[in-house]
Design an enzyme around this catalytic site. Sequence first.
Site, short mmCIF file in Angstrom:
data_model
loop_
_atom_site.label_atom_id
_atom_site.label_comp_id
_atom_site.label_asym_id
_atom_site.label_seq_id
_atom_site.Cartn_x
_atom_site.Cartn_y
_atom_site.Cartn_z
N ASP A 90 2.26 -7.55 10.90
CA ASP A 90 3.62 -8.04 10.69
C ASP A 90 4.70 -7.14 11.28
O ASP A 90 5.84 -7.57 11.46
CB ASP A 90 3.90 -8.20 9.18
CG ASP A 90 2.89 -9.11 8.49
OD1 ASP A 90 2.29 -9.94 9.19
OD2 ASP A 90 2.71 -8.97 7.26
N GLN B 152 -5.36 -14.52 13.94
CA GLN B 152 -4.44 -13.59 14.59
C GLN B 152 -4.73 -12.13 14.23
O GLN B 152 -4.30 -11.22 14.92
CB GLN B 152 -2.99 -13.93 14.20
CG GLN B 152 -2.54 -15.25 14.80
CD GLN B 152 -1.29 -15.79 14.12
OE1 GLN B 152 -0.20 -15.61 14.60
NE2 GLN B 152 -1.47 -16.48 13.01
N THR C 75 0.83 -1.21 0.00
CA THR C 75 0.00 0.00 0.00
C THR C 75 0.86 1.26 0.00
O THR C 75 0.54 2.25 -0.65
CB THR C 75 -0.91 0.00 1.26
OG1 THR C 75 -1.73 -1.16 1.19
CG2 THR C 75 -1.75 1.24 1.36
N THR D 80 -0.38 -3.08 10.06
CA THR D 80 -0.09 -4.49 9.74
C THR D 80 0.27 -5.25 11.02
O THR D 80 0.95 -4.71 11.89
CB THR D 80 1.06 -4.69 8.74
OG1 THR D 80 1.39 -6.09 8.71
CG2 THR D 80 2.33 -3.93 9.08
N GLY E 196 3.27 -13.28 9.87
CA GLY E 196 4.34 -12.28 9.90
C GLY E 196 4.96 -12.08 8.53
O GLY E 196 5.92 -11.33 8.39
N HIS E 197 4.45 -12.82 7.54
CA HIS E 197 4.94 -12.72 6.16
C HIS E 197 6.43 -13.03 6.13
O HIS E 197 6.84 -14.09 6.54
CB HIS E 197 4.58 -11.34 5.59
CG HIS E 197 4.64 -11.27 4.10
ND1 HIS E 197 4.21 -12.30 3.30
CD2 HIS E 197 5.10 -10.31 3.26
CE1 HIS E 197 4.41 -11.98 2.04
NE2 HIS E 197 4.94 -10.78 1.98
O1 F6P Z 1 0.34 -8.93 6.03
C1 F6P Z 1 -0.58 -9.48 6.93
C2 F6P Z 1 -0.74 -10.96 6.70
O2 F6P Z 1 -1.68 -11.45 7.61
C3 F6P Z 1 0.56 -11.75 6.77
O3 F6P Z 1 0.94 -12.01 8.09
C4 F6P Z 1 0.18 -12.96 5.97
O4 F6P Z 1 1.33 -13.56 5.39
C5 F6P Z 1 -0.73 -12.41 4.90
O5 F6P Z 1 -1.22 -11.19 5.38
C6 F6P Z 1 -1.89 -13.29 4.55
O6 F6P Z 1 -2.49 -12.74 3.44
P1 F6P Z 1 -3.99 -13.03 2.97
O7 F6P Z 1 -4.92 -12.35 3.92
O8 F6P Z 1 -4.05 -12.47 1.61
O9 F6P Z 1 -4.17 -14.52 3.03
#
Ligand code: F6P
Length: 364
Positions: free
Chosen positions: A141, A288, A119, A139, A184-185
């Site tokens: 993360d 989470q 973003t 976020t 946490g990506h």
């Molecule tokens: O960036 C926030 C997050 O929840 C990350 O921790 C995770 O990897 C990702 O988004 C999950 O993405 P989506 O909601 O597109 O499945």
Amino acid sequence: MALRVGMLTSGGDCQGLNPAMRGVAKALYEHAEDTQIIGFLNGYEGLMTGHSLKMRESDFSGILTRGGTILGTSRQPFKSMNDPLEEGRLDGPTKLEAMIDTYKTMSLDALVILGGNGTHKTANLLHENGLNVVTLPKTIDNDIWGTKRTFGYQSAIDIATQVIDGIHTTATSHGRVFIIEIMGHKVGWMTLEAGIAGGADVILIPEIPYDPLALLKALNRRDKKNKRFSIIAIAEGAKTKAEAAMSKAEYEEHRKNSRHPSVAYELAETLDAMMVQEVRCTVPGHFQRGGEPCPYDRVLTTRLGVAAANAIINREFGVMMAYINDEIAHVPLAEVAGRLKYVPLDHDLIQVARQTGISFGDEV
Ligand code: F6P
């Protein structure tokens, strides 16, 4: 002339989006009762199409404790911004042009964007194209460059910690090894903090690639001390040393070919083959980032929101509201865009964890 301010939430949601918007709105209405706020629906998509709501002051009441986002959100990849708005229609506007057009047609004075890493790249692009942009760092993360903490992060840590606490009791009863996968990506902030808070025995994060044999050694050490169970907190982006040595393309191929939906299950299979103790996995996933923001995030978002309103009133644009040294600061979008905030290897939490006997699976 009344201020006309656009607002949107973009990317994955998290706790704190609503109280952050409430903070901005309340401070703007306090400043001038005739403030007009336009809420764009589903992130940048709303700005591209003009799909929006004329917000009323009352829309921002009763949302301090509400999870999710009242405006809806969507993921719009930065790399698609120069694509045509309508797929295949090359004579029409690009997504970027459509957003600029909406902003101008609606005669906005400013645009408040709440979002994470992707973003922020687009927010910077809009700023570079002349839009008056102010952003807020959201976020779970905590990986946005330029701010010590993002909102949503603490609420997610609280949930992840509760998961570890819950698993602890059942792991103790059965004498099992439990692997808990934390979101946490690409970074390990949440796993590190929730792991310490929940008393995990092993913490595996992307910043410290692990060796399964070193991890086994750490588990055996616990066994020798007559500890019947072990808790492993693994970040969803954690890698073994062998995986970390792969190129990006090789790693993507490796994950694509894996039989397992995520890293926790892969590790479970590896450990299962090497140890007598039973191994189990728990993956709380999107849980989470759901539910209400914790009190810490309610305060942080209110502070950030008010700071964003002040930036608009003072016409300071092209900046993200950041949390640094317990104060709210402005960080230029150009500095934030395209950079990821990893856990530094010399971070004191890593040292604290090691000194309290937590293994990162990297010891020889
Ligand atoms: O960036 C926030 C997050 O929840 C990350 O921790 C995770 O990897 C990702 O988004 C999950 O993405 P989506 O909601 O597109 O499945």
